[in-house]
Scaffold this motif. Structure first.
Motif, PDB file in Angstrom:
ATOM      1  N   MET A  40       8.580 105.727  -1.602  1.00  0.00           N
ATOM      2  CA  MET A  40       9.243 105.166  -3.002  1.00  0.00           C
ATOM      3  C   MET A  40       8.368 103.994  -3.190  1.00  0.00           C
ATOM      4  SD  MET A  40      11.607 105.839  -5.042  1.00  0.00           S
ATOM      5  CE  MET A  40      12.843 105.664  -6.138  1.00  0.00           C
ATOM      6  N   LEU A  41       8.436 103.431  -2.380  1.00  0.00           N
ATOM      7  CA  LEU A  41       7.930 101.623  -3.464  1.00  0.00           C
ATOM      8  C   LEU A  41       5.567 102.427  -3.169  1.00  0.00           C
ATOM      9  CD1 LEU A  41       7.344  98.664  -3.653  1.00  0.00           C
ATOM     10  CD2 LEU A  41       6.666  98.607  -0.662  1.00  0.00           C
ATOM     11  N   ALA A  42       5.710 103.663  -2.407  1.00  0.00           N
ATOM     12  CA  ALA A  42       4.126 103.570  -2.923  1.00  0.00           C
ATOM     13  C   ALA A  42       4.214 104.330  -3.588  1.00  0.00           C
ATOM     14  CB  ALA A  42       3.573 104.467  -1.260  1.00  0.00           C
ATOM     15  N   ARG A  43       4.882 105.032  -4.197  1.00  0.00           N
ATOM     16  CA  ARG A  43       4.205 105.711  -5.325  1.00  0.00           C
ATOM     17  C   ARG A  43       4.733 105.142  -6.831  1.00  0.00           C
ATOM     18  NH1 ARG A  43       9.103 110.540  -6.170  1.00  0.00           N
ATOM     19  NH2 ARG A  43       8.355 111.213  -4.692  1.00  0.00           N
ATOM     20  N   ARG A  44       5.689 103.929  -6.702  1.00  0.00           N
ATOM     21  CA  ARG A  44       5.424 103.088  -7.686  1.00  0.00           C
ATOM     22  C   ARG A  44       4.288 101.557  -8.077  1.00  0.00           C
ATOM     23  NH1 ARG A  44      11.580 100.768  -7.285  1.00  0.00           N
ATOM     24  NH2 ARG A  44      12.730 102.558  -8.195  1.00  0.00           N
ATOM     25  N   PHE A  45       3.891 101.927  -6.467  1.00  0.00           N
ATOM     26  CA  PHE A  45       3.034 100.768  -6.675  1.00  0.00           C
ATOM     27  C   PHE A  45       0.877 101.971  -6.957  1.00  0.00           C
ATOM     28  CE2 PHE A  45      -1.172  99.725  -4.136  1.00  0.00           C
ATOM     29  CZ  PHE A  45      -1.046  97.935  -4.557  1.00  0.00           C
ATOM     30  N   THR A  46       1.112 103.156  -6.785  1.00  0.00           N
ATOM     31  CA  THR A  46       0.184 103.829  -7.344  1.00  0.00           C
ATOM     32  C   THR A  46       0.409 104.128  -8.946  1.00  0.00           C
ATOM     33  OG1 THR A  46       0.828 105.208  -5.049  1.00  0.00           O
ATOM     34  CG2 THR A  46      -0.927 106.352  -7.040  1.00  0.00           C
ATOM     35  N   ILE A  47       1.346 104.468  -9.426  1.00  0.00           N
ATOM     36  CA  ILE A  47       1.609 104.745 -11.039  1.00  0.00           C
ATOM     37  C   ILE A  47       1.127 103.414 -11.573  1.00  0.00           C
ATOM     38  CG2 ILE A  47       3.179 104.443 -12.416  1.00  0.00           C
ATOM     39  CD1 ILE A  47       4.690 106.555 -11.348  1.00  0.00           C
ATOM     40  N   VAL A  48       1.687 101.755 -10.700  1.00  0.00           N
ATOM     41  CA  VAL A  48       0.978 100.699 -11.385  1.00  0.00           C
ATOM     42  C   VAL A  48      -0.124 100.954 -11.332  1.00  0.00           C
ATOM     43  CG1 VAL A  48       1.159  97.730 -10.892  1.00  0.00           C
ATOM     44  CG2 VAL A  48       3.722  99.245 -11.096  1.00  0.00           C
ATOM     45  N   CYS A  49      -0.797 101.089 -10.125  1.00  0.00           N
ATOM     46  CA  CYS A  49      -2.651 100.969 -10.328  1.00  0.00           C
ATOM     47  C   CYS A  49      -3.081 101.657 -10.920  1.00  0.00           C
ATOM     48  CB  CYS A  49      -2.531 101.216  -8.685  1.00  0.00           C
ATOM     49  SG  CYS A  49      -2.622  99.548  -7.681  1.00  0.00           S
ATOM     50  N   LEU A  50      -2.777 102.725 -11.345  1.00  0.00           N
ATOM     51  CA  LEU A  50      -3.159 103.607 -12.406  1.00  0.00           C
ATOM     52  C   LEU A  50      -2.936 103.209 -13.368  1.00  0.00           C
ATOM     53  CD1 LEU A  50      -1.528 107.103 -10.562  1.00  0.00           C
ATOM     54  CD2 LEU A  50      -4.423 105.854 -10.879  1.00  0.00           C
ATOM     55  N   LEU A  51      -1.901 102.330 -14.000  1.00  0.00           N
ATOM     56  CA  LEU A  51      -1.684 102.412 -15.591  1.00  0.00           C
ATOM     57  C   LEU A  51      -2.284 100.912 -16.053  1.00  0.00           C
ATOM     58  CD1 LEU A  51       2.076 102.186 -16.017  1.00  0.00           C
ATOM     59  CD2 LEU A  51       0.565 103.768 -17.358  1.00  0.00           C
ATOM     60  N   MET A  52      -2.253  99.967 -14.918  1.00  0.00           N
ATOM     61  CA  MET A  52      -3.355  98.855 -14.711  1.00  0.00           C
ATOM     62  C   MET A  52      -5.157  98.952 -14.552  1.00  0.00           C
ATOM     63  SD  MET A  52      -1.659  96.661 -15.080  1.00  0.00           S
ATOM     64  CE  MET A  52      -2.678  95.308 -14.779  1.00  0.00           C
ATOM     65  N   SER A  53      -5.296 100.570 -14.065  1.00  0.00           N
ATOM     66  CA  SER A  53      -7.370 100.627 -14.116  1.00  0.00           C
ATOM     67  C   SER A  53      -6.967 101.160 -15.600  1.00  0.00           C
ATOM     68  CB  SER A  53      -7.121 101.873 -12.772  1.00  0.00           C
ATOM     69  OG  SER A  53      -6.561 103.191 -12.950  1.00  0.00           O
ATOM     70  N   LEU A  54      -6.199 102.401 -16.481  1.00  0.00           N
ATOM     71  CA  LEU A  54      -6.558 102.030 -17.748  1.00  0.00           C
ATOM     72  C   LEU A  54      -6.095 101.344 -18.685  1.00  0.00           C
ATOM     73  CD1 LEU A  54      -4.279 105.430 -17.539  1.00  0.00           C
ATOM     74  CD2 LEU A  54      -6.136 105.095 -17.973  1.00  0.00           C
ATOM     75  N   PHE A  55      -5.754 100.836 -18.497  1.00  0.00           N
ATOM     76  CA  PHE A  55      -5.305  99.552 -19.324  1.00  0.00           C
ATOM     77  C   PHE A  55      -6.634  98.487 -19.109  1.00  0.00           C
ATOM     78  CE2 PHE A  55      -4.775  94.327 -20.273  1.00  0.00           C
ATOM     79  CZ  PHE A  55      -4.303  94.640 -21.172  1.00  0.00           C
ATOM     80  N   GLY A  56      -7.046  98.412 -18.106  1.00  0.00           N
ATOM     81  CA  GLY A  56      -8.598  97.458 -18.004  1.00  0.00           C
ATOM     82  C   GLY A  56      -9.854  98.246 -18.424  1.00  0.00           C
ATOM     83  N   MET A  57      -9.510  99.395 -18.412  1.00  0.00           N
ATOM     84  CA  MET A  57     -10.728 100.854 -19.140  1.00  0.00           C
ATOM     85  C   MET A  57     -10.516 100.309 -20.435  1.00  0.00           C
ATOM     86  SD  MET A  57     -11.810 104.024 -16.671  1.00  0.00           S
ATOM     87  CE  MET A  57      -9.838 105.014 -16.949  1.00  0.00           C
ATOM     88  N   PHE A  58      -9.582 100.461 -21.466  1.00  0.00           N
ATOM     89  CA  PHE A  58      -9.390 100.296 -22.047  1.00  0.00           C
ATOM     90  C   PHE A  58      -9.775  98.788 -22.956  1.00  0.00           C
ATOM     91  CE2 PHE A  58      -6.600  99.491 -26.151  1.00  0.00           C
ATOM     92  CZ  PHE A  58      -7.367 100.207 -27.366  1.00  0.00           C
ATOM     93  N   PHE A  59      -9.268  97.525 -22.371  1.00  0.00           N
ATOM     94  CA  PHE A  59      -9.909  96.578 -22.342  1.00  0.00           C
ATOM     95  C   PHE A  59     -11.212  96.109 -22.470  1.00  0.00           C
ATOM     96  CE2 PHE A  59     -10.497  91.368 -21.523  1.00  0.00           C
ATOM     97  CZ  PHE A  59      -9.499  91.762 -22.292  1.00  0.00           C
TER      98      PHE A  59
END
Length: 51
Positions: free
Chosen positions: A1-20
């Protein structure tokens, strides 16, 4: 459960980083000559210069 949330947060942060990064790169790029010509010229300039 924690690993799934961590993966989702990492993917969202990488998308935000690429957009920025795209925004920063576009803001730092100098204007191209044909962009400046269309901005200065508008609709008054002739488009058939080759004929």
């Amino acid at each position: 459960m924690l690993a799934r949330r961590f993966t989702i947060v990492c993917l969202l942060m990488s998308l935000f980083g690429m957009f920025f990064a795209i925004l920063v790169a576009e803001a730092g790029r100098p204007a191209r000559s044909w962009d400046e010509a269309t901005r200065l010229c508008g609709l008054a300039c002739p488009t058939n210069l080759r004929h």
